[in-house]
Design an enzyme around this catalytic site. Structure first.
Site, PDB file in Angstrom:
ATOM      1  N   SER A   1       0.862  -1.187   0.000  1.00 40.73           N
ATOM      2  CA  SER A   1       0.000   0.000   0.000  1.00 40.73           C
ATOM      3  C   SER A   1       0.893   1.229   0.000  1.00 40.73           C
ATOM      4  O   SER A   1       2.033   1.178   0.453  1.00 40.73           O
ATOM      5  CB  SER A   1      -0.877   0.016   1.255  1.00 40.73           C
ATOM      6  OG  SER A   1      -1.551   1.252   1.392  1.00 40.73           O
TER       7      SER A   1
ATOM      8  N   TYR B   1      -1.830   0.177  10.907  1.00 39.30           N
ATOM      9  CA  TYR B   1      -1.978  -0.291   9.529  1.00 39.30           C
ATOM     10  C   TYR B   1      -0.764   0.108   8.699  1.00 39.30           C
ATOM     11  O   TYR B   1      -0.202  -0.710   7.952  1.00 39.30           O
ATOM     12  CB  TYR B   1      -3.255   0.261   8.899  1.00 39.30           C
ATOM     13  CG  TYR B   1      -3.392  -0.110   7.439  1.00 39.30           C
ATOM     14  CD1 TYR B   1      -3.617  -1.435   7.071  1.00 39.30           C
ATOM     15  CD2 TYR B   1      -3.266   0.847   6.436  1.00 39.30           C
ATOM     16  CE1 TYR B   1      -3.723  -1.796   5.728  1.00 39.30           C
ATOM     17  CE2 TYR B   1      -3.371   0.502   5.103  1.00 39.30           C
ATOM     18  CZ  TYR B   1      -3.601  -0.819   4.752  1.00 39.30           C
ATOM     19  OH  TYR B   1      -3.690  -1.172   3.427  1.00 39.30           O
TER      20      TYR B   1
END
Length: 261
Positions: free
Chosen positions: A148, A161
């Site tokens: 990501s 995260y």
């Protein structure tokens, strides 16, 4: 350049929906034999039926919880027993939970942190460790990790995260060095905003909040990321695409989004 996967077996974790399911469709249509794992077996069954109708070939499917050593080991053993080899591993299983700032966190947030760490980091490491010996035995392999842009740029409310995705990038880069001289390719694909179940999961099922994430802009789709996976997986054997960073035109970075009223 041909996008041809004939003669190769690809394993996809977290394949029941979103990027995982879209990647299964893309690879199946390119001729890959597939092994699909996820916790939601009913959705896997539905995907297997769709792929059989599209391609005439039914993928191998089995329940997989990457946070469980027993589930992961059994899954890989069954894949090899059914299909013989593993040539491509797409480590797609992962999630985000919550947006709580660390100073405001409670015991429930710690549970969310643990789930993200166990799934996004330990799960990826576990399945990779189990699959690599079979790639080496086959004489070729490709580990494709779904990262990501959160692994390149941290943001408030995403500390854990982001930490997991920074870890994915570090693991990917270290693994590529550890496998230097062996016929294994290693890639990370780092998307920006992709409209899947991601935000619904992050907001614990609150669809209104999830929809706000993509309001007024055009996000990427799961199929956009599947195209990236297909591209890197079908390059000539001597070509390694180290990383792909892909964002929608409406996004320049974490929190940097152009929205239309």
């Amino acid at each position: 350049m041909s996008f041809n996967g004939h003669g190769k077996t690809a394993v996809i974790t977290g394949a029941s929906s979103g990027i995982g399911a879209a990647t299964a469709v893309a690879l199946a249509e390119a001729g890959f034999r597939l092994a699909l794992g996820a916790r939601r077996t009913q959705k896997l069954e539905q995907l297997a039926e769709e792929l059989q109708q599209r391609t005439g070939q039914r993928p191998f499917i089995q329940a997989l919880d990457v946070t469980s050593p027993n589930s992961s080991q059994h899954f890989i053993e069954e894949v090899v027993r059914e299909l013989g080899h593993i040539h491509v591993l797409v480590n797609n299983a992962g999630l985000a939970r919550g947006v709580t700032h660390i100073a405001d966190a409670d015991d429930k947030d710690e549970e969310d942190w643990r789930e993200m760490m166990e799934t996004n980091v330990m799960g990826l490491l576990r399945v990779t460790r189990l699959a690599l010996p079979h790639m080496l035995k086959a004489g070729s392999g490709h580990v494709i990790n779904l990262g990501s842009i959160a692994g390149r740029e941290a943001y408030a409310g995403g500390s854990v995260y982001c930490a997991t995705k920074f870890a994915v990038r570090a693991i990917t880069e270290a693994l590529r060095q550890e496998l230097l001289g062996k016929p294994i390719r290693v890639t990370t694909i780092d998307p920006g905003m992709v409209e899947t179940e991601f935000s619904i999961v992050r907001y614990h099922g609150d669809e209104a909040k999830a929809n706000e994430v993509y309001a007024g802009m055009t996000p990427l789709t799961a199929e956009d990321i599947a195209d990236c996976v297909l591209f890197v997986a079908t390059r000539p054997a001597h070509v390694n695409i180290d990383a792909i960073i892909v964002k929608p035109v409406d996004q320049a970075g974490a929190g940097k989004v152009a929205r239309r009223s």
